[in-house]
Scaffold this active site. Structure first.
Site, mmCIF file in Angstrom:
data_model
loop_
_atom_site.group_PDB
_atom_site.id
_atom_site.type_symbol
_atom_site.label_atom_id
_atom_site.label_comp_id
_atom_site.label_asym_id
_atom_site.label_seq_id
_atom_site.Cartn_x
_atom_site.Cartn_y
_atom_site.Cartn_z
ATOM 1 N N LYS A 97 9.958 -34.211 -19.980
ATOM 2 C CA LYS A 97 9.324 -32.897 -19.824
ATOM 3 C C LYS A 97 10.298 -31.869 -19.240
ATOM 4 O O LYS A 97 10.340 -30.721 -19.670
ATOM 5 C CB LYS A 97 8.096 -33.038 -18.916
ATOM 6 C CG LYS A 97 7.224 -31.784 -18.871
ATOM 7 C CD LYS A 97 6.078 -31.926 -17.879
ATOM 8 C CE LYS A 97 5.038 -32.899 -18.295
ATOM 9 N NZ LYS A 97 3.898 -32.281 -18.974
ATOM 10 N N LEU A 115 0.248 -30.899 -19.464
ATOM 11 C CA LEU A 115 0.398 -30.558 -18.049
ATOM 12 C C LEU A 115 1.701 -29.796 -17.845
ATOM 13 O O LEU A 115 2.712 -30.105 -18.474
ATOM 14 C CB LEU A 115 0.420 -31.831 -17.191
ATOM 15 C CG LEU A 115 -0.920 -32.522 -16.963
ATOM 16 C CD1 LEU A 115 -0.703 -33.792 -16.130
ATOM 17 C CD2 LEU A 115 -1.893 -31.601 -16.261
ATOM 18 N N ILE A 116 1.672 -28.817 -16.953
ATOM 19 C CA ILE A 116 2.878 -28.049 -16.639
ATOM 20 C C ILE A 116 3.651 -28.810 -15.551
ATOM 21 O O ILE A 116 3.085 -29.218 -14.537
ATOM 22 C CB ILE A 116 2.503 -26.634 -16.139
ATOM 23 C CG1 ILE A 116 1.674 -25.882 -17.196
ATOM 24 C CG2 ILE A 116 3.746 -25.837 -15.762
ATOM 25 C CD1 ILE A 116 2.383 -25.618 -18.509
ATOM 26 N N HIS A 149 -10.415 -22.848 -19.207
ATOM 27 C CA HIS A 149 -10.967 -24.168 -19.505
ATOM 28 C C HIS A 149 -12.449 -24.017 -19.846
ATOM 29 O O HIS A 149 -13.174 -23.301 -19.152
ATOM 30 C CB HIS A 149 -10.768 -25.091 -18.297
ATOM 31 C CG HIS A 149 -11.196 -26.494 -18.573
ATOM 32 N ND1 HIS A 149 -10.452 -27.365 -19.346
ATOM 33 C CD2 HIS A 149 -12.315 -27.168 -18.215
ATOM 34 C CE1 HIS A 149 -11.089 -28.514 -19.443
ATOM 35 N NE2 HIS A 149 -12.222 -28.427 -18.774
HETATM 36 C C1 GAR Z 1 -10.244 -23.305 -25.561
HETATM 37 O O1 GAR Z 1 -11.614 -23.594 -25.589
HETATM 38 C C2 GAR Z 1 -9.673 -23.568 -24.181
HETATM 39 O O2 GAR Z 1 -10.586 -23.274 -23.147
HETATM 40 C C3 GAR Z 1 -9.394 -25.053 -24.257
HETATM 41 O O3 GAR Z 1 -8.847 -25.227 -25.552
HETATM 42 C C4 GAR Z 1 -9.456 -24.295 -26.435
HETATM 43 C C5 GAR Z 1 -8.379 -23.621 -27.237
HETATM 44 O O4 GAR Z 1 -8.930 -22.816 -28.248
HETATM 45 N N1 GAR Z 1 -8.489 -25.489 -23.225
HETATM 46 C C6 GAR Z 1 -8.605 -26.637 -22.578
HETATM 47 O O5 GAR Z 1 -9.434 -27.484 -22.849
HETATM 48 C C7 GAR Z 1 -7.594 -26.843 -21.445
HETATM 49 N N2 GAR Z 1 -7.860 -28.034 -20.744
HETATM 50 P P1 GAR Z 1 -8.041 -21.739 -28.991
HETATM 51 O O6 GAR Z 1 -6.740 -22.440 -29.426
HETATM 52 O O7 GAR Z 1 -8.850 -21.318 -30.187
HETATM 53 O O8 GAR Z 1 -7.773 -20.609 -28.037
#
Ligand code: GAR
Length: 195
Positions: free
Chosen positions: A64, A91-92, A108
């Site tokens: 990473k 993860l960052i 999230h």
């Molecule tokens: C979103 O719903 C975001 O909240 C989630 O991935 C999706 C991406 O959608 N993120 C996570 O679950 C982070 N743990 P998108 O590519 O259409 O923006």
């Protein structure tokens, strides 16, 4: 404020933020899209707006730290001041966290600390909760942890399916993320931080 958006897949949040910028609701500029997936649809969206892309394949690096070192170089080169994770499913690590301390946010699709990790909407659906929602938070080394900036609840209706609930949550995300970024940027301006 010069932003980098990070996305691994569809990129609908990335586009919602870019649209808020185009419409003058958010005073910022996306100067780079970073993706760990060269096939991500988010890249097509970036091309549509002429936004430069840095994409890479994590498995071609030793670890990473090695790919994050390259990301940091690309961010600095583009003059990025603030990082917005929008469906970046990774993860960052310390390399990136230290380079942009307190300047990385994530969205999230649940009311954290409930349902962290992958498929949060599916997890909430299976748990049969009556209320779920969306969280925007600062990023630390954990999985969907870090100080919470904004949350909005979404009621699960009797008539909902997983698909209609997903749509309802995404609609909230597409409004809440640009609004929250606007509030963060306004705060930086108040403090006299150059944006
Ligand atoms: C979103 O719903 C975001 O909240 C989630 O991935 C999706 C991406 O959608 N993120 C996570 O679950 C982070 N743990 P998108 O590519 O259409 O923006």
């Amino acid at each position: 404020m010069k932003l980098a958006l990070f996305a691994s897949g569809n990129g609908s949040n990335f586009e919602a933020i870019q649209e808020a910028i185009v419409e003058g609701r958010l005073s910022a500029k996306i100067v780079l899209l970073v993706s760990d997936n060269p096939e991500a649809y988010a890249i097509k969206r970036a091309e549509k707006y002429g936004i430069p892309v840095f994409s890479f394949q994590p498995k071609t690096y030793e670890n990473k730290a090695a790919f994050e070192k390259e990301i940091v170089a690309a961010l600095k080169n583009a003059g990025v001041e603030f990082i917005v994770l929008a469906g970046y499913m990774r993860l960052i690590g310390p390399t990136l966290l230290h380079a942009y301390e307190n300047r990385i946010v994530n969205i999230h699709p649940s009311l954290l600390p409930a349902f962290p990790g992958k498929d949060a909407i599916g997890q909430a659906w299976k748990a049969k909760v009556k209320v779920t929602g969306v969280t925007v938070h600062f990023v630390d080394e954990g999985m969907d942890t870090g100080p919470i900036i904004a949350q909005e609840a979404v009621t699960v209706k009797e008539t909902d399916s997983l698909s209609s609930l997903t749509k309802a949550i995404q609609a909230v995300e597409h409004r809440l993320y640009p609004d929250t970024l606007a509030a963060i940027i306004a705060k930086y301006k108040q403090k006299g931080v150059r944006t």
